[in-house]
Scaffold this motif. Structure first.
Motif, PDB file in Angstrom:
ATOM      1  N   LEU A 217     -14.116  11.895 -15.100  1.00  0.00           N
ATOM      2  CA  LEU A 217     -13.173  12.274 -16.155  1.00  0.00           C
ATOM      3  C   LEU A 217     -13.347  13.735 -16.572  1.00  0.00           C
ATOM      4  CD1 LEU A 217     -13.077   9.141 -18.483  1.00  0.00           C
ATOM      5  CD2 LEU A 217     -11.812   9.654 -16.394  1.00  0.00           C
TER       6      LEU A 217
ATOM      7  N   ILE B  52     -21.837  15.429 -24.333  1.00  0.00           N
ATOM      8  CA  ILE B  52     -20.507  14.848 -24.190  1.00  0.00           C
ATOM      9  C   ILE B  52     -19.999  15.062 -22.764  1.00  0.00           C
ATOM     10  CG2 ILE B  52     -18.088  15.118 -24.896  1.00  0.00           C
ATOM     11  CD1 ILE B  52     -19.094  15.536 -27.741  1.00  0.00           C
TER      12      ILE B  52
ATOM     13  N   VAL C 194     -21.305  12.473 -20.557  1.00  0.00           N
ATOM     14  CA  VAL C 194     -20.557  11.214 -20.678  1.00  0.00           C
ATOM     15  C   VAL C 194     -19.341  11.234 -19.764  1.00  0.00           C
ATOM     16  CG1 VAL C 194     -19.107   9.832 -22.222  1.00  0.00           C
ATOM     17  CG2 VAL C 194     -21.314  10.696 -23.026  1.00  0.00           C
ATOM     18  N   LEU C 195     -18.634  12.354 -19.799  1.00  0.00           N
ATOM     19  CA  LEU C 195     -17.403  12.458 -19.007  1.00  0.00           C
ATOM     20  C   LEU C 195     -17.710  12.615 -17.518  1.00  0.00           C
ATOM     21  CD1 LEU C 195     -15.305  14.762 -21.355  1.00  0.00           C
ATOM     22  CD2 LEU C 195     -15.142  12.282 -21.078  1.00  0.00           C
TER      23      LEU C 195
ATOM     24  N   MET D 265     -18.332   8.952 -16.020  1.00  0.00           N
ATOM     25  CA  MET D 265     -17.297   7.925 -15.912  1.00  0.00           C
ATOM     26  C   MET D 265     -16.201   8.434 -14.999  1.00  0.00           C
ATOM     27  SD  MET D 265     -15.360   5.598 -18.716  1.00  0.00           S
ATOM     28  CE  MET D 265     -15.648   3.918 -18.156  1.00  0.00           C
TER      29      MET D 265
ATOM     30  N   LEU E 170     -12.524   3.741 -15.150  1.00  0.00           N
ATOM     31  CA  LEU E 170     -11.526   3.655 -16.219  1.00  0.00           C
ATOM     32  C   LEU E 170     -10.545   2.528 -15.916  1.00  0.00           C
ATOM     33  CD1 LEU E 170     -11.151   5.462 -18.742  1.00  0.00           C
ATOM     34  CD2 LEU E 170      -9.391   6.686 -17.519  1.00  0.00           C
TER      35      LEU E 170
END
Lengths: 130, 130
Positions: B64, B103, B106-107, B110, B115
DNA sequence: ATAAAATAGCACCAAAATAGTGCCATACAA
DNA sequence: TTGTATGGCACTATTTTGGTGCTATTTTAT
């Protein structure tokens, strides 16, 4: 920035003027923000000469998630509620919810105290050492 | 949403019309977004009848963070560069950089495939099962 | 060939979010 | 009782983002 400043002067009431002089922020704007934080009981306020704001709690117990919630509302990367017209056909709502949860965890796990600890530039440190 | 849709039809070229019909998105807007993604080589495009878009890579290898970068630029929660007038007196720049890094992680961790895997509502699953 | 289907490009408009201000009331302390 | 400071709320201005208009170019089925 203001909360980090207050964290650097634990217990002391700091006026908007003091904070603004050091941090070079627009005075009225900071005043608004601190009002919001006061209403949300993140900071204590006292009026009159010698008054100002101080953190209402130990900076170590104040996670960034709380601050974000006060300033911008619930932590989320998209408004996926029932109000969203795309919800019926949305393929990623659940996935985004998980991403949001992960990001929230990041903000839960960092405190204002930790934020302040990272300060490393000479100019910034000078502000703290006064 | 569109990338998740494409991920559900691996290898197949899907036209903007098909995607919009299923996902109920504004057609022109999706077209703009897919153009951007095409330029960024996130998706392949072919023109003419039977043409459309498909993922340029396995959805499992598309984090992501990459998508966010294409759509919104570098992942960050504040523009803390040299252009910021507050930089000299900023107490939290380094701390925010760390938050941003977390952050970003995190992206990074994933993918579009993950998703899509989370899709769980009946209506959304119906779109996938066609 | 050619018409239909589709992307490419770019400027533009509109709506929403955010940054910032005006103004006055209220409280507190010297 | 005066000066300093916060409280509240409406308002303006700027930026960002969602969304559109229009035209050109590519591709392929007929």
């Amino acid at each position: 920035m203001a909360l980090a400043f207050l964290a650097s002067r634990p217990g002391a009431f700091c006026s908007v003027r003091e904070i603004v002089d050091d941090l070079k922020l627009p005075k009225r704007l900071l005043a608004e923000v601190l009002k919001d934080m006061s209403r949300a009981t993140l900071v204590d306020a006292t009026r009159g000469p010698g008054g100002g704001y101080r953190l209402a709690m130990d900076a170590k117990t104040l996670p960034l998630s709380r601050v974000v919630e006060v300033l911008e509302g619930p932590v989320s990367i998209a408004d996926c509620g029932d109000g969203c017209s795309l919800q019926p056909s949305c393929l990623i709502q659940t996935g985004l919810t998980q991403v949001t949860a992960s990001i929230r965890k990041v903000l839960d796990n960092m405190t204002v105290a930790e934020l302040l600890e990272q300060t490393d530039t000479p100019a910034a440190k000078a502000i703290l050492s006064v």
